[in-house]
Design an enzyme around this catalytic site. Structure first.
Site, PDB file in Angstrom:
ATOM      1  N   ASP A 214       2.498  -1.741  -4.487  1.00  0.00           N
ATOM      2  CA  ASP A 214       1.085  -1.374  -4.556  1.00  0.00           C
ATOM      3  C   ASP A 214       0.513  -2.046  -5.799  1.00  0.00           C
ATOM      4  O   ASP A 214       1.246  -2.695  -6.553  1.00  0.00           O
ATOM      5  CB  ASP A 214       0.913   0.162  -4.610  1.00  0.00           C
ATOM      6  CG  ASP A 214      -0.396   0.584  -3.934  1.00  0.00           C
ATOM      7  OD1 ASP A 214      -0.371   1.454  -3.056  1.00  0.00           O
ATOM      8  OD2 ASP A 214      -1.450  -0.008  -4.285  1.00  0.00           O
TER       9      ASP A 214
ATOM     10  N   ASP B  95      -0.422  -7.446  -5.607  1.00  0.00           N
ATOM     11  CA  ASP B  95      -1.800  -7.510  -5.117  1.00  0.00           C
ATOM     12  C   ASP B  95      -1.756  -8.402  -3.883  1.00  0.00           C
ATOM     13  O   ASP B  95      -1.617  -9.629  -3.998  1.00  0.00           O
ATOM     14  CB  ASP B  95      -2.717  -8.111  -6.199  1.00  0.00           C
ATOM     15  CG  ASP B  95      -4.133  -8.321  -5.662  1.00  0.00           C
ATOM     16  OD1 ASP B  95      -5.028  -8.631  -6.464  1.00  0.00           O
ATOM     17  OD2 ASP B  95      -4.327  -8.190  -4.423  1.00  0.00           O
TER      18      ASP B  95
ATOM     19  N   TYR C 233     -14.905  -0.836   8.143  1.00  0.00           N
ATOM     20  CA  TYR C 233     -13.472  -0.544   8.313  1.00  0.00           C
ATOM     21  C   TYR C 233     -13.086  -0.732   9.783  1.00  0.00           C
ATOM     22  O   TYR C 233     -12.107  -1.422  10.097  1.00  0.00           O
ATOM     23  CB  TYR C 233     -13.235   0.889   7.868  1.00  0.00           C
ATOM     24  CG  TYR C 233     -11.891   1.464   8.171  1.00  0.00           C
ATOM     25  CD1 TYR C 233     -11.720   2.393   9.201  1.00  0.00           C
ATOM     26  CD2 TYR C 233     -10.778   1.125   7.419  1.00  0.00           C
ATOM     27  CE1 TYR C 233     -10.482   2.947   9.471  1.00  0.00           C
ATOM     28  CE2 TYR C 233      -9.537   1.680   7.683  1.00  0.00           C
ATOM     29  CZ  TYR C 233      -9.408   2.593   8.701  1.00  0.00           C
ATOM     30  OH  TYR C 233      -8.183   3.152   8.975  1.00  0.00           O
TER      31      TYR C 233
ATOM     32  N   LYS D  83     -10.659  -3.446  11.649  1.00  0.00           N
ATOM     33  CA  LYS D  83      -9.511  -3.044  12.476  1.00  0.00           C
ATOM     34  C   LYS D  83      -9.558  -3.752  13.837  1.00  0.00           C
ATOM     35  O   LYS D  83      -8.531  -4.206  14.345  1.00  0.00           O
ATOM     36  CB  LYS D  83      -9.480  -1.528  12.672  1.00  0.00           C
ATOM     37  CG  LYS D  83      -9.147  -0.756  11.409  1.00  0.00           C
ATOM     38  CD  LYS D  83      -7.801  -1.212  10.821  1.00  0.00           C
ATOM     39  CE  LYS D  83      -7.473  -0.514   9.534  1.00  0.00           C
ATOM     40  NZ  LYS D  83      -6.244  -1.047   8.905  1.00  0.00           N
TER      41      LYS D  83
ATOM     42  N   GLY E   3      -0.528   4.747  -0.922  1.00  0.00           N
ATOM     43  CA  GLY E   3      -1.621   5.330  -0.134  1.00  0.00           C
ATOM     44  C   GLY E   3      -1.139   6.558   0.620  1.00  0.00           C
ATOM     45  O   GLY E   3       0.029   6.947   0.536  1.00  0.00           O
ATOM     46  N   GLN E   4      -2.059   7.176   1.386  1.00  0.00           N
ATOM     47  CA  GLN E   4      -1.702   8.431   2.071  1.00  0.00           C
ATOM     48  C   GLN E   4      -0.540   8.202   3.044  1.00  0.00           C
ATOM     49  O   GLN E   4       0.461   8.911   2.989  1.00  0.00           O
ATOM     50  CB  GLN E   4      -2.912   8.978   2.848  1.00  0.00           C
ATOM     51  CG  GLN E   4      -2.598  10.315   3.512  1.00  0.00           C
ATOM     52  CD  GLN E   4      -3.541  10.697   4.615  1.00  0.00           C
ATOM     53  OE1 GLN E   4      -4.370   9.909   5.061  1.00  0.00           O
ATOM     54  NE2 GLN E   4      -3.407  11.918   5.104  1.00  0.00           N
TER      55      GLN E   4
ATOM     56  N   GLY F   1       0.836  -1.209   0.000  1.00  0.00           N
ATOM     57  CA  GLY F   1       0.000   0.000   0.000  1.00  0.00           C
ATOM     58  C   GLY F   1       0.861   1.246   0.000  1.00  0.00           C
ATOM     59  O   GLY F   1       0.536   2.270   0.577  1.00  0.00           O
TER      60      GLY F   1
HETATM   61  C1  VAH Z   1     -10.537   7.249   7.846  1.00  0.00           C
HETATM   62  N1  VAH Z   1      -8.409   8.447   7.723  1.00  0.00           N
HETATM   63  O1  VAH Z   1     -11.077   8.328   7.930  1.00  0.00           O
HETATM   64  C2  VAH Z   1      -9.032   7.182   8.073  1.00  0.00           C
HETATM   65  C3  VAH Z   1      -8.781   6.911   9.517  1.00  0.00           C
HETATM   66  C4  VAH Z   1      -9.318   7.656  11.825  1.00  0.00           C
HETATM   67  C5  VAH Z   1      -9.502   7.926  10.400  1.00  0.00           C
HETATM   68  O2  VAH Z   1      -9.120   5.629   9.851  1.00  0.00           O
HETATM   69  O3  VAH Z   1     -11.157   6.245   7.609  1.00  0.00           O
END
Ligand code: VAH
Length: 314
Positions: A32, A47, A137, A141, A9-10, A6
């Site tokens: 990536d 990938d 998400y 996590k 990514g940011q 990744g």
């Molecule tokens: C998001 N930037 O907004 C990520 C992060 C806490 C925010 O997980 O999903």
């Protein structure tokens, strides 16, 4: 050598640069799905849902550490929940299994303040508290944190993690996050445009400037293993502020800059997250201390974006 998954990514973008600065350009393999715009050194297309491709990359480049920064973020994940879960977890299991099988030295995977939900105290959210994430998400996590603890306990795999707040950076745009407003706003200000914020002006959220986020990651990974008491993910705090406070800090440079507020579906996600974080465990175990506040972050963001857009501060 270190593999960053990744890398475009940011966080991945800034992390690769910092890892190369610390360990040497040829010690860090960026990866990536597709190459970045400008060629920036050792890169492989990978990938991470393809475990054989991951094994091949680890063997071919003598990888001893993996930083896994690929995931579908909070807002985007809500648009296609099962795809987000599948991608976030399949890549994570591939990284954990390959790291275990090939006995890698260390693994980093990012958790997030998205791991917290409505049952956690919203102010000074503690390291140990009930986790009832409201997004796919966040669920991925929390699952990742539990699996990280399992792989450490059962296989003694040295996996380390932090719960990133919203990360703010100038090097690259975030993609699909609920905190992305705090990056976009600076670009609009520097370009002399008005900014439409997708959160209400009083939405208080924990954020962190990228340099602090990266330094925390490297300090965590460099700490002696016996100091790492938390094998789920460490709370990490930087700066908590609202869109209104951020706008005011920008207006010190651009007095006529305006933010208009048009909250959308991301408001409910933000409202379920902490407003400030208690990161005393990270401070005690491995000496964490943020160095940026809102004023110093705004100064550097505006300076860097002014350079990036080849403008000159009036
Ligand atoms: C998001 N930037 O907004 C990520 C992060 C806490 C925010 O997980 O999903």
């Amino acid at each position: 050598k270190i593999l960053v998954i990744g890398a475009n990514g940011q966080i991945g973008t800034a992390l690769v640069d910092s890892l190369r600065e610390m360990y040497g350009d040829n010690q860090v393999v960026a990866s990536d799905l597709f190459p970045a715009a400008e060629d920036k050194g050792l890169f492989v297309t990978l990938d991470a849902t393809n475990v054989l491709a991951l094994v091949e990359t680890v063997h071919k480049h003598n990888i001893t550490q993996i930083y896994h920064l690929a995931a579908v973020l909070s807002a985007k994940g809500e648009l296609d929940p099962l795809r987000a879960w599948d991608l976030n977890m399949k890549t994570l299991f591939n990284v954990f299994e390959v790291s275990r099988e090939l006995q890698l030295d260390k693994v980093f995977f990012p958790s997030s303040i998205a791991a917290f939900g409505d049952s956690a105290p919203h102010y000074q959210t503690p390291q140990e508290t009930f986790l009832d994430p409201t997004t796919v998400y966040g669920i991925s996590k929390v699952a990742g944190e539990n699996w990280a603890g399992y792989y450490h306990k059962r296989y003694n795999l040295d996996i380390r993690s932090v719960r990133y707040p919203g990360v703010i950076s100038y090097q690259s745009m975030p993609g699909g996050g609920t905190t992305d407003y705090a990056v976009e706003i600076y670009h609009k200000a520097v370009l002399g445009e008005e900014f439409t914020c997708f959160l209400k002006e009083d939405t208080l959220l924990p954020m962190i400037y990228m340099d602090d986020a990266i330094r925390a990651t490297l300090e965590l990974m460099e700490a002696p293993a016996e100091k790492i008491k938390v094998r789920s993910a460490y709370n990490l705090s930087g700066i908590s502020f609202t869109p209104e406070e951020l706008t005011r800090s920008i207006q010190e440079y651009y007095p006529h800059f305006e933010t208009i507020y048009k909250p959308d579906y991301r408001q409910a996600i933000a409202d379920s997250w902490p407003k400030s974080i208690d990161d005393s465990a990270a401070r005690e175990d491995w000496g964490w201390k943020p160095s940026y506040d809102l004023k110093s972050m705004t100064k550097v963001m505006i300076e860097k974006l002014t350079e990036k857009y080849h403008l000159h501060i009036a």
